[in-house]
Scaffold this motif. Sequence first.
Motif, mmCIF file in Angstrom:
data_model
loop_
_atom_site.group_PDB
_atom_site.id
_atom_site.type_symbol
_atom_site.label_atom_id
_atom_site.label_comp_id
_atom_site.label_asym_id
_atom_site.label_seq_id
_atom_site.Cartn_x
_atom_site.Cartn_y
_atom_site.Cartn_z
ATOM 1 N N THR A 57 0.846 -1.194 0.000
ATOM 2 C CA THR A 57 0.000 0.000 0.000
ATOM 3 C C THR A 57 0.880 1.243 0.000
ATOM 4 O OG1 THR A 57 -0.130 0.025 2.426
ATOM 5 C CG2 THR A 57 -1.823 -1.207 1.234
ATOM 6 N N CYS A 59 -0.428 4.556 0.800
ATOM 7 C CA CYS A 59 -0.935 5.664 1.611
ATOM 8 C C CYS A 59 -1.609 5.080 2.842
ATOM 9 C CB CYS A 59 -1.904 6.543 0.822
ATOM 10 S SG CYS A 59 -3.462 5.739 0.405
ATOM 11 N N ASP A 60 -1.784 5.911 3.874
ATOM 12 C CA ASP A 60 -2.352 5.430 5.134
ATOM 13 C C ASP A 60 -3.769 4.910 4.961
ATOM 14 O OD1 ASP A 60 -0.096 5.923 6.640
ATOM 15 O OD2 ASP A 60 -0.659 7.992 7.074
ATOM 16 N N LYS A 61 -4.566 5.581 4.120
ATOM 17 C CA LYS A 61 -5.946 5.153 3.924
ATOM 18 C C LYS A 61 -5.996 3.743 3.354
ATOM 19 C CE LYS A 61 -10.257 6.248 1.524
ATOM 20 N NZ LYS A 61 -10.939 7.139 0.549
ATOM 21 N N HIS A 77 3.603 -1.582 3.879
ATOM 22 C CA HIS A 77 3.070 -0.225 3.744
ATOM 23 C C HIS A 77 4.198 0.765 3.470
ATOM 24 C CE1 HIS A 77 0.740 3.333 4.140
ATOM 25 N NE2 HIS A 77 1.309 3.709 5.269
ATOM 26 N N ASP A 79 4.428 4.754 2.790
ATOM 27 C CA ASP A 79 3.604 5.956 2.851
ATOM 28 C C ASP A 79 4.171 7.047 1.940
ATOM 29 O OD1 ASP A 79 1.608 7.682 3.567
ATOM 30 O OD2 ASP A 79 2.599 8.369 5.393
ATOM 31 N N LYS A 81 3.193 10.712 -0.137
ATOM 32 C CA LYS A 81 2.230 11.799 -0.266
ATOM 33 C C LYS A 81 1.697 11.850 -1.693
ATOM 34 C CE LYS A 81 4.213 14.751 3.345
ATOM 35 N NZ LYS A 81 4.803 16.085 3.650
ATOM 36 N N ASP A 82 0.427 12.180 -1.824
ATOM 37 C CA ASP A 82 -0.202 12.288 -3.139
ATOM 38 C C ASP A 82 0.398 13.485 -3.880
ATOM 39 O OD1 ASP A 82 -1.782 12.333 -5.356
ATOM 40 O OD2 ASP A 82 -3.682 12.624 -4.290
ATOM 41 N N THR A 95 8.090 11.047 -6.428
ATOM 42 C CA THR A 95 7.385 9.803 -6.115
ATOM 43 C C THR A 95 7.982 8.640 -6.894
ATOM 44 O OG1 THR A 95 5.323 10.990 -5.656
ATOM 45 C CG2 THR A 95 5.147 8.637 -6.136
#
Length: 232
Positions: A57, A59-61, A77, A79, A81-82, A95
Amino acid sequence: MRHMADDSYEVMSAGMSPETVDERVYTVLTKYDVNSDNLQSISVEALHDQHFDVVITLCDKASNECGLFPESDALIHWDFKDPKPLEGDQGFVDTYEGLKARIALFLMLNGEDQSDAVGPVELFKIMGDPLRLRILMLIEDEFALSVGDLTKALSVSQPKVSRHLALLRDAGILKDQREGLWVFYRLPENLPVWIHHILTTVRNGNPGLINNEKLKLSQIKDRKKPGFSKKK
């Protein structure tokens, strides 16, 4: 992942709230020669009934909602940022670079042995020798070089260059390939991705280390270049 791991992994990608692919994604992927054909954004709901060895994954969501894949063997995971709210391409470049570094580490730790190449400790010991480091940087940059080319570029004796090339070949970091009367040294096709990544990063981050050697290579008259391609 698909670009770096080739056929080692079957890769699928999905989002919690898929949207149209941002045009800046195509711009950055093109910049780094990553194939973006058939790129599309799909929902994780479309994959909920499939089993995955590893779920990553970004992102945290997504991490919090990955109960959709309870049967996966591992959940990782990362993490990020968008980058979409940011102006310009730099957020997407950052990214991409971050993902590339994480994926290289993942492949190093989880991939199958792809060759007889050394491990991380041995690799850094080998690269700790200034001459061997420059040999690797030049070959990574030029794709393939002969002993004669390296002797002239490095301004050292042929026996000394040959000894270091033999060590690098025996370690699985280089391979020799004959073409007529010439023998070229190159990186093996099955060199682990993490070693490729380290060599590329070192060369790109320290171009000054081989500037003089590259100049000498360019000044060699009637220099023999390999006829085989990078894909062989």
